[in-house]
Motif scaffolding. Structure first.
Motif, PDB file in Angstrom:
ATOM      1  N   THR A 103       0.739  -1.189  -0.077  1.00 51.45           N
ATOM      2  CA  THR A 103       0.668   0.209   0.008  1.00 51.45           C
ATOM      3  C   THR A 103       0.715   1.577   0.231  1.00 51.45           C
ATOM      4  N   GLY A 104       0.573   2.219  -0.736  1.00 53.66           N
ATOM      5  CA  GLY A 104       1.514   3.667  -0.554  1.00 53.66           C
ATOM      6  C   GLY A 104       2.492   3.494  -1.079  1.00 53.66           C
ATOM      7  N   GLY A 106      -1.997   2.892  -4.611  1.00 49.74           N
ATOM      8  CA  GLY A 106      -2.642   4.593  -3.906  1.00 49.74           C
ATOM      9  C   GLY A 106      -3.115   4.924  -4.974  1.00 49.74           C
ATOM     10  N   ALA A 118       1.379   2.652   3.789  1.00 49.44           N
ATOM     11  CA  ALA A 118       0.742   4.176   3.070  1.00 49.44           C
ATOM     12  C   ALA A 118       0.359   4.742   4.498  1.00 49.44           C
ATOM     13  N   SER A 166       0.882   9.276   5.992  1.00 47.24           N
ATOM     14  CA  SER A 166       1.286  10.324   6.409  1.00 47.24           C
ATOM     15  C   SER A 166       0.316  11.345   6.888  1.00 47.24           C
ATOM     16  N   GLN A 211      -4.775   8.132   9.157  1.00 53.94           N
ATOM     17  CA  GLN A 211      -3.927   8.209   8.048  1.00 53.94           C
ATOM     18  C   GLN A 211      -3.018   7.296   8.268  1.00 53.94           C
TER      19      GLN A 211
END
Length: 250
Positions: free
Chosen positions: A13-14, A38, A89, A91, A113
């Motif tokens: 992920t991410g 993403g 993922a 941030s 997040q």
């Protein structure tokens, strides 16, 4: 001994940029069938071009269970399983702020997040691993969650510390099903984004604050992830590995 992920299906992920992209491309070079994830389709397409073969890309919000259900269905239709899960993922849009000035909205955003996204992603893909009685899960924490600092974004640090404890509990619960769970905690990594906004003199000062006297690279994190995902780490679970140039020592 060669580190390989041949015939393994790996969801990162991410993975449209930064650490996730480096991990995904490293896994693909080691033989994995990589699934990119993403929210930026153009960025995902750019990463996809760096990988040989037919690569599945999925888009969605990993804080939304409905999006995760849809992504899971796409992956099952193509591959039928996920052997390696990397929850990269995460941030923050916050800045270091005194506790009394942190808004509830920004606090919840950082927790969602980073910590909630990790929980929801693992929750969705763990049952399949349990059914097959095998799997490797790698979560992403941060040096921010390893020690206090006056430069820390507090909500982000709290979320990343929570990821570490979540991973330990996950390892304890999933271990009897043949599933390993480990966590990576990078320090300052010179991603393209960081290289663009951190002035060279500041980069040098940050590097000098590390015992190894350099900043980390995305490849440093990707190499650690590859080791933990591979059979070379078959007797390792429940750890947090500091990919930090010794920064946690000082």
């Amino acid at each position: 001994m060669e580190t390989t992920l041949t015939d393994q299906v790996a969801l990162v992920t991410g993975s449209s940029r930064g650490l996730g992209a480096a991990i995904a491309t490293t896994f693909a070079a080691a033989g994995a069938q990589v699934v990119l994830h993403g929210r930026d389709r153009e960025a995902l397409a750019a990463v996809r071009k760096r990988i040989d073969g037919d690569v599945l890309t999925v888009t969605g919000d990993v804080t939304d269970p409905t999006d995760l259900d849809r992504m899971h269905a796409q992956i099952m239709e193509r591959h039928g399983r996920v052997d390696v899960l990397v929850t990269s993922a995460g941030s923050t849009t916050s800045r270091p702020t005194p506790i009394e000035d942190i808004t509830p909205e920004s606090w919840r955003a950082d927790i969602d997040q980073n910590l909630t996204a990790t929980f929801l992603t693992v929750r969705r893909f763990l049952p399949g691993m349990k059914n097959r009685r095998q799997g490797a899960i790698i979560t992403l924490s941060s040096a921010a969650g390893r020690k206090p600092s006056d430069r820390t974004i507090i909500a982000y640090a709290a979320a990343k510390a929570g990821v570490q404890l979540f991973t330990q509990d996950l390892a304890a619960q999933a271990g009897p099903f043949g599933i390993r769970a480990n966590c990576l905690a990078p320090e300052t990594i010179l991603t393209d984004t960081n290289a663009a906004w951190i002035p060279p003199e500041t980069q040098r000062a940050l590097a000098d604050a590390h015992p190894l006297r350099r900043l980390g690279t995305p490849d440093d994190v990707a190499a650690a992830a590859l080791f933990l995902a591979s059979n070379q780490a078959s007797w390792i679970t429940g750890i947090t590995l500091d990919v930090a140039g010794g920064a946690v020592l000082v």
